[in-house]
Design a protein around this motif. Sequence first.
Motif, mmCIF file in Angstrom:
data_model
loop_
_atom_site.group_PDB
_atom_site.id
_atom_site.type_symbol
_atom_site.label_atom_id
_atom_site.label_comp_id
_atom_site.label_asym_id
_atom_site.label_seq_id
_atom_site.Cartn_x
_atom_site.Cartn_y
_atom_site.Cartn_z
ATOM 1 N N GLU A 277 5.840 -25.986 -13.474
ATOM 2 C CA GLU A 277 7.065 -25.723 -12.698
ATOM 3 C C GLU A 277 8.223 -26.544 -13.240
ATOM 4 O O GLU A 277 9.356 -26.044 -13.351
ATOM 5 N N GLN A 278 7.951 -27.790 -13.572
ATOM 6 C CA GLN A 278 8.992 -28.655 -14.128
ATOM 7 C C GLN A 278 9.479 -28.116 -15.470
ATOM 8 O O GLN A 278 10.690 -28.011 -15.719
ATOM 9 N N ALA A 279 8.534 -27.762 -16.341
ATOM 10 C CA ALA A 279 8.907 -27.234 -17.653
ATOM 11 C C ALA A 279 9.670 -25.923 -17.524
ATOM 12 O O ALA A 279 10.650 -25.688 -18.251
ATOM 13 N N LEU A 280 9.243 -25.074 -16.603
ATOM 14 C CA LEU A 280 9.918 -23.793 -16.413
ATOM 15 C C LEU A 280 11.379 -24.000 -16.013
ATOM 16 O O LEU A 280 12.283 -23.332 -16.533
ATOM 17 N N GLU A 281 11.604 -24.926 -15.121
ATOM 18 C CA GLU A 281 12.974 -25.226 -14.694
ATOM 19 C C GLU A 281 13.798 -25.752 -15.867
ATOM 20 O O GLU A 281 14.967 -25.380 -16.044
ATOM 21 N N GLU A 282 13.179 -26.602 -16.694
ATOM 22 C CA GLU A 282 13.891 -27.164 -17.844
ATOM 23 C C GLU A 282 14.222 -26.084 -18.870
ATOM 24 O O GLU A 282 15.347 -26.012 -19.375
ATOM 25 N N PHE A 283 13.265 -25.244 -19.177
ATOM 26 C CA PHE A 283 13.505 -24.176 -20.160
ATOM 27 C C PHE A 283 14.546 -23.182 -19.655
ATOM 28 O O PHE A 283 15.422 -22.754 -20.413
ATOM 29 N N ALA A 284 14.439 -22.807 -18.396
ATOM 30 C CA ALA A 284 15.393 -21.849 -17.834
ATOM 31 C C ALA A 284 16.803 -22.420 -17.872
ATOM 32 O O ALA A 284 17.773 -21.714 -18.151
#
Length: 374
Positions: A277-284
């Motif tokens: 979830e953290q990585a997804l937010e960062e990539f987005a």
Amino acid sequence: MTDGAAGTKAFAPEYQGALGALSVNASLPEVLASGLREREAARAAGDAGEAARCGLAVAEAYRRLGRAEEADQAWKESFRAARSADQPGAMAWALWSGGTLARQRGAFRLAYRLLRLAAEWGERGGDVVVRGYSLAGLAETGRIQGDYEAVALLHEQLLAEARRRGEARHTVWALEGIAQIHRNTGSYDKALALFEEAADTALRAEDRRGWAWALRGVADVVSVRDGDTERALALLARAEDACREIGLTSALAYNHKMRGNVLYRAGRYREARELYEQALEEFAGMGEARGTALARLGLAKARARLGRDPRETASELVGIRALLERIGLRQARQMAAAAADELGVGPLPDPRRAAAAAPSPAEELRSADPEALR
């Protein structure tokens, strides 16, 4: 294995002109501030060539900080300034930056076009370094798309060239690329040896950026091959420190995604979900399409393991597969099918193509052979 670049220190050729003394490990916010200041001074002095060189550092700092729209504007401004100054080498560097940004955003067709042009202009301008970086960018684009047969030889050629020229940073890049191909094709022992060589070379060359990426590779292999979760997490923690020290936003997001992978393999699904979830937010937030899709895939798998409705999981995997295919990852069907089989929600229905198939990396790279550009 001997390394002709082992005794040299890493340098950052994208830092040029008034910024030429900056270290490869310079903090990116500091690089950005210095680049903006020197670019404005060059513009005020009417020095288009210097504005182009300083603008390149601005573009690269924005890109690595995940500020894609500003990076896009900056590399184009650098290119226009270089063109007005009739400096083909500076034009090539700007095109390289633009092509690298395009790949980062998942626009592979544009990445091929810009990087191929960068290699050509580097050849015209007699700048062997930007030519090498551009060929490396083409090779990396093909590798990311999954056509290893098309790019394996080019990686080896570029490794030999980097060693011959004593370019430690590019030696590290090539070692990591070859290692990644071995890892993705199941040759874990070869992959680990090459990632460890890359990490050692980067450390001796004082290349914190290359070292952080290499540690990520080592962590991945010791996790998938040995099941050594704690060592993998410790390596990723060290790599994260380096990413934060320099300000490598994209590398940090990939670090978090890999930590999610390690935790998932260990059956620690709740912790993995949090990291995905953290990585997804960062990539987005960076507009990085490939990282977004891969983080979504990991998150879908973790949620499935935590009891999500299988029909929802299957639907999510279909959507992820479509996204991966749309941005040009040729292993998309295999990745989605493997996840569906692992989670017991397959087989997935055939998708309707949302976009035309991406160009073959083999076709795109045919004209990028080093000999063809001489």
